[in-house]
Structure formats: C-alpha cells, structure tokens
Design an enzyme around this catalytic site. Structure first.
Site, PDB file in Angstrom:
ATOM      1  N   ASP A   1       0.854  -1.190   0.000  1.00 16.77           N
ATOM      2  CA  ASP A   1       0.000   0.000   0.000  1.00 16.77           C
ATOM      3  C   ASP A   1       0.891   1.242   0.000  1.00 16.77           C
ATOM      4  O   ASP A   1       1.675   1.442   0.929  1.00 16.77           O
ATOM      5  CB  ASP A   1      -0.892  -0.022   1.242  1.00 16.77           C
TER       6      ASP A   1
ATOM      7  N   ASP B   1      -2.784   2.535  -6.146  1.00 15.45           N
ATOM      8  CA  ASP B   1      -1.791   2.618  -5.070  1.00 15.45           C
ATOM      9  C   ASP B   1      -1.713   1.388  -4.159  1.00 15.45           C
ATOM     10  O   ASP B   1      -1.027   1.420  -3.142  1.00 15.45           O
ATOM     11  CB  ASP B   1      -2.053   3.862  -4.213  1.00 15.45           C
ATOM     12  N   GLU B   2      -2.399   0.295  -4.512  1.00 20.15           N
ATOM     13  CA  GLU B   2      -2.262  -0.898  -3.667  1.00 20.15           C
ATOM     14  C   GLU B   2      -2.515  -2.163  -4.478  1.00 20.15           C
ATOM     15  O   GLU B   2      -3.209  -2.152  -5.486  1.00 20.15           O
ATOM     16  CB  GLU B   2      -3.216  -0.844  -2.461  1.00 20.15           C
TER      17      GLU B   2
END
Length: 362
Positions: free
Chosen positions: A9, A103-104
């Site tokens: 993350d 983003d993850e």
C-alpha cells in the site's frame, strides 16, 4: 499448503506524488482535490491527516479542520504513470499480482521468480526498489491470506511493514479491535458494539448461527476470518463487476430538466469508458444524493447487453421519473453492472477448505 501473501500500500499516494514533483509542498499539509464549496478530498498528506483531514471529506470541512491546508488539483495521468512503474517492480517477483487501485495490490509470493523463501524479505526488497525508482514510500503487510495481509499493512504506516506468521495468526486476530477488521464499517462496528463485540476475541465467541442471524451473509465471513480462514486467491486478472461515473454539482438541482442534462453528460462518459474497456452490461443503476446527504439508488435490469449512451440514458431517465424527488439533488451518478465479463470459466469457484498447518519461513 498455506500461501505467502503480501499487501503493498503506497503511503498517501496522490499527495506524495504531488510533493515529489513540487518540493515546495514538502512538509506541508496538502489535499488533492477540489477547493470549492462542493469539492471533495481525494487524498491528504500525512501533515494534513494530523488535523483530521482524510479522503472523501468535503473540502469545506477539511479547510475548517486545517486552515492552512493547500489544495492541489489531481493529475491522474501522472499517478497512472508511476503506478505502472510500481506494477513492473511487482512483476519482477511474481505474476500473481492483483491490483486493487493505483496505489495498492496483493502479491502471492508462495512460489516467486527470485526463489526467495521469505515473504518478509521480498516485501522489504520491493519497498526499497519502489523508493529507489520512484522516490515514494510504501508500506506492506505479510501473512497467510489477503485479509490478514491487508490489515497488517496498516500497522506500521508510513514506510513500514508487519508480518503475521502462521503461528501468530490466532493471537493477532483475537487482540484486534473490531474496527480494524477489513470490511467492518462504521455502521457494522456500532452494531457489533451493541452486541458486546469489541475485539476479535469477542467475535470468536459467537457461533456461526448467531452471526448469520445478526449479519446475514456477512455472518459466515466474520465467523471464518476471525479464525484466519479466507480462501480468496490473488487474481491477476480481476473481473470488472461494474463501471460508472458520477457528478457533484456546484449548486443543488431541483429541476428534472437540468438533471436530464447532467445525466446525458454522465452517459457520454460511461459510453467512452465502456468502449475503452470493451465491455457492456445489462443492469443500469441511478445514484442520487440529495441536499441533506441522504443517498438513494434505483436499478433496472434488461435482457440484453448495452454499451451506447442513448440506451443507458433512456433507462436512466426511466429511473429518474420512477418516483418523485423528495429534495433537491447535489449528486447524480449512473453505473452499469451485470457485465459481459462474467463468462463461463471466469466465475470464481467456491472451494472446500483443507486446513494444513505448515511451518515455513515468512
């Protein structure tokens, strides 16, 4: 065989990219999003989070919490560019990468390209490479399944990681505040509190029948995950379940004529996205948020797949006129689901669990 799952993350991704590209913003409280009265925070830097600023918060409230907050317009093309660089790093280690957003992502490194038996060391190496190639920090969670890995990635943020080894899973979950369980939102947490469920240990005392009675289908999920049972595999090609778009208006709208104009623009945007993704769907859902922030959805399913704006708009209009508006409207959205991506062979199968307690290097 137990798996070795990593959840990566990125730390305050959008805001961190803006600080990376504009050093003048380093160390300052910034929010990515609109600064207008109707604006919403898409992401906040850690400096802003100290003042209670967080994503999905209205810009007005964010500014009230942090008067010196700096608003920055989002640059999604830039975020996608960096996200792709990060994705390439993941693929150096495994092809089993399941992106959740820009983003993850989840990574299954049980068997990996580096032949490294330690998921903990792989996670640290990946974070170091991300820092080296992008200048950004990432956090990681490592454990035997996706559920625990995602929870663990929040523990040592920012720029840290946490490993929950197989023999530590039970103790880790029992000590966990129920609000930390991924998928337990504010409403569910409050309901659990009223039932005397405050921690994983409390949740574990409840029977499957009790949880199913109180939480319906989710009850079985809660019963399993608190025991470390979560069978969802890392899916490198996640099947899209829906596609949509929405708009928040500068001023509340009470005229249905104006609403139809906005819906037409939204339908055009959906058609563009459908064409790009090469998908179509059967279920149209109209989302309405009123001026008092109450939310309503209306849906209709037809017998054939559609992807053009005219048909989407036609059904959206029907849903709009389905019942009288109870208030002025601040947001409208349309989504298309029941997509033609859900083909035979792509539908995930329900698998029986075989509990094999294996100890291996994490």
């Amino acid at each position: 065989m137990q798996r070795k799952i990593i959840h990566i993350d990125m730390d305050a991704f959008y805001a961190s990219v803006e600080q990376l590209d504009n050093p003048d913003l380093n160390g300052k409280a910034i929010a990515v999003g609109g600064s207008s009265q109707r604006g919403v925070v898409a992401a906040a830097s850690y400096e802003a989070r100290k003042y209670g600023v967080k994503s999905a918060m209205s810009s007005v409230m964010a500014k009230r919490n942090c008067p010196h907050l700096i608003f920055v317009k989002p640059r999604f093309e830039r975020y996608k560019e960096i996200s792709q660089l990060i994705r390439e790093i993941f693929l150096e280690y495994t092809d089993l990468v399941e992106p959740l957003s820009l983003d993850e992502a989840y990574l299954d490194v049980t068997e990996n390209k580096k032949g490294n038996p330690s998921a903990t060391l792989i996670a640290r190496e990946i974070r170091e490479k991300i820092k080296e190639k992008t200048g950004l920090n990432a956090s990681a969670g490592i454990s035997i399944n996706k559920f625990i890995a995602k929870i663990a990635s929040d523990f040592n943020k920012p720029n840290g990681q946490k490993t929950v080894n197989p023999e530590e899973v039970e103790e880790f979950l029992e000590a966990l505040d129920i609000r930390k369980f991924h998928g337990v939102g504010k409403v569910t947490a409050e309901k659990m509190y009223l039932l005397g469920i405050f921690t994983g240990r409390d949740l574990k005392t409840k029977s499957l029948e009790y949880l199913t009675e109180k939480f319906r289908k989710s009850g079985a999920h809660y019963f399993n995950v608190v025991r470390g049972i979560h069978l969802s595999e890392v899916k490198p090609n996640r099947i899209r379940k829906s596609l949509g778009a929405e708009r928040t208006f500068n001023e509340n709208i009470s005229s249905e004529i104006f609403m139809l104009e906005r819906l037409e623009n939204i339908a055009e945007e959906i058609e563009r996205r459908l064409t790009k993704s090469k998908v179509a769907g059967k279920t149209v859902t109209l989302k309405i948020k009123y001026s008092d922030f109450t939310l309503q959805t209306r849906s209709k399913t037809i017998s054939y797949y559609i992807s053009n704006k005219e048909l989407i708009l036609e059904i959206a209009k029907e849903l709009l006129y389905q019942e009288k508006m109870k208030n002025s409207v601040r947001l409208l959205g349309i989504s298309l689901s029941n997509l033609n991506t859900d083909k035979a062979g792509e539908i995930s199968e329900v698998k029986k669990e075989v509990e094999v307690q294996l100890k291996f290097e994490f």
